[in-house]
Design an enzyme around this catalytic site. Sequence first.
Site, PDB file in Angstrom:
ATOM      1  N   ASP A  46       0.819  -1.209   0.000  1.00 13.30           N
ATOM      2  CA  ASP A  46       0.000   0.000   0.000  1.00 13.30           C
ATOM      3  C   ASP A  46       0.854   1.261   0.000  1.00 13.30           C
ATOM      4  O   ASP A  46       2.064   1.232   0.256  1.00 13.30           O
ATOM      5  CB  ASP A  46      -0.905   0.013   1.240  1.00 13.30           C
ATOM      6  CG  ASP A  46      -2.136  -0.855   1.069  1.00 13.30           C
ATOM      7  OD1 ASP A  46      -2.336  -1.369  -0.049  1.00 13.30           O
ATOM      8  OD2 ASP A  46      -2.891  -1.020   2.037  1.00 13.30           O
ATOM      9  N   LYS A  68      -3.862   3.232  -2.156  1.00 11.15           N
ATOM     10  CA  LYS A  68      -5.053   4.067  -2.241  1.00 11.15           C
ATOM     11  C   LYS A  68      -4.738   5.371  -1.530  1.00 11.15           C
ATOM     12  O   LYS A  68      -4.386   5.380  -0.360  1.00 11.15           O
ATOM     13  CB  LYS A  68      -6.252   3.399  -1.563  1.00 11.15           C
ATOM     14  CG  LYS A  68      -6.731   2.119  -2.256  1.00 11.15           C
ATOM     15  CD  LYS A  68      -7.844   1.482  -1.457  1.00 11.15           C
ATOM     16  CE  LYS A  68      -8.371   0.236  -2.137  1.00 11.15           C
ATOM     17  NZ  LYS A  68      -9.049   0.534  -3.399  1.00 11.15           N
ATOM     18  N   MET A 180      -7.367   8.958   8.442  1.00 10.49           N
ATOM     19  CA  MET A 180      -7.773   9.414   7.100  1.00 10.49           C
ATOM     20  C   MET A 180      -8.840  10.504   7.176  1.00 10.49           C
ATOM     21  O   MET A 180      -9.864  10.444   6.495  1.00 10.49           O
ATOM     22  CB  MET A 180      -8.301   8.230   6.275  1.00 10.49           C
ATOM     23  CG  MET A 180      -7.279   7.121   6.093  1.00 10.49           C
ATOM     24  SD  MET A 180      -7.959   5.635   5.325  1.00 10.49           S
ATOM     25  CE  MET A 180      -8.967   4.972   6.664  1.00 10.49           C
TER      26      MET A 180
END
Length: 264
Positions: A46, A68, A180
């Site tokens: 990731d 992502k 996030m």
Amino acid sequence: MTSLSRLSPPFAPGTVWLVGAGPGDPGLLTIHAMNALAAADVIVYDALVDPAVLSFAREGAVLEFAGKRGGKPSAVQRDICERLIELACDGKRVLRLKGGDPFIFGRGGEEALALSDAGVAFRIIPGVSSGLAALAIHGVPATMRRTNHAVILATGHAAPDAQIEWTSLARTGAPIVLYMAVSSLPSIVEGLLAGGLAGDTPAIAVHGATTGKESIVEGTLEVLPRLAEEGLIRSPAIVAIGAIAAFRSAIVNHLLEFGSEAAQ
């Protein structure tokens, strides 16, 4: 002396290991994670996996990026799952490497379900959660007997068909640790204030925890959106809101900071 490789189960061909890479610093990798890096044929990693962690991959291992990042072109989760299955069916030792812990906002559960449905054997290796590590290394305890007996872990980006009730979370009185959430801070703060959380509630944000890009910002709930707008809070960051966020100031003069020097 016992070889560290003997402390882990064998990484069999045709299997997938879902592994947490921790917050960034390789020193926080588990022994199982290190052994997986040394044995994997393919590492699907990731965006939040630090390059220093990938440096422990064995010579000849194939590195495939599947990160992502908000607001940027990102791999589709369905495609990632299909790729893991494809590689395992080809007889590869597949290491799916995720920042933090794979089962804490890492979509590890979705990948585990996909592998199980496809009949692919897999192993789950927990990692040091970025949300808790980013706070702990800077003297912010997730729980303190005199302040809280619970803590809430929340993501700033809910699934398309879900909604986070920030007003309800505020009413619990428990500290909230956000993952996030930088781009969503205005709406999050609005909801928490509407739920009764005071504007002067202590808050702390840690960007790039345990890496060379690390920075810390301390403030209060009501100023978080402004700090983000001014670029003082940058993604990726962990944001903690509640009484625990004020604890660092009581010990910082004697706290040996982890890794790079933190910005005050």
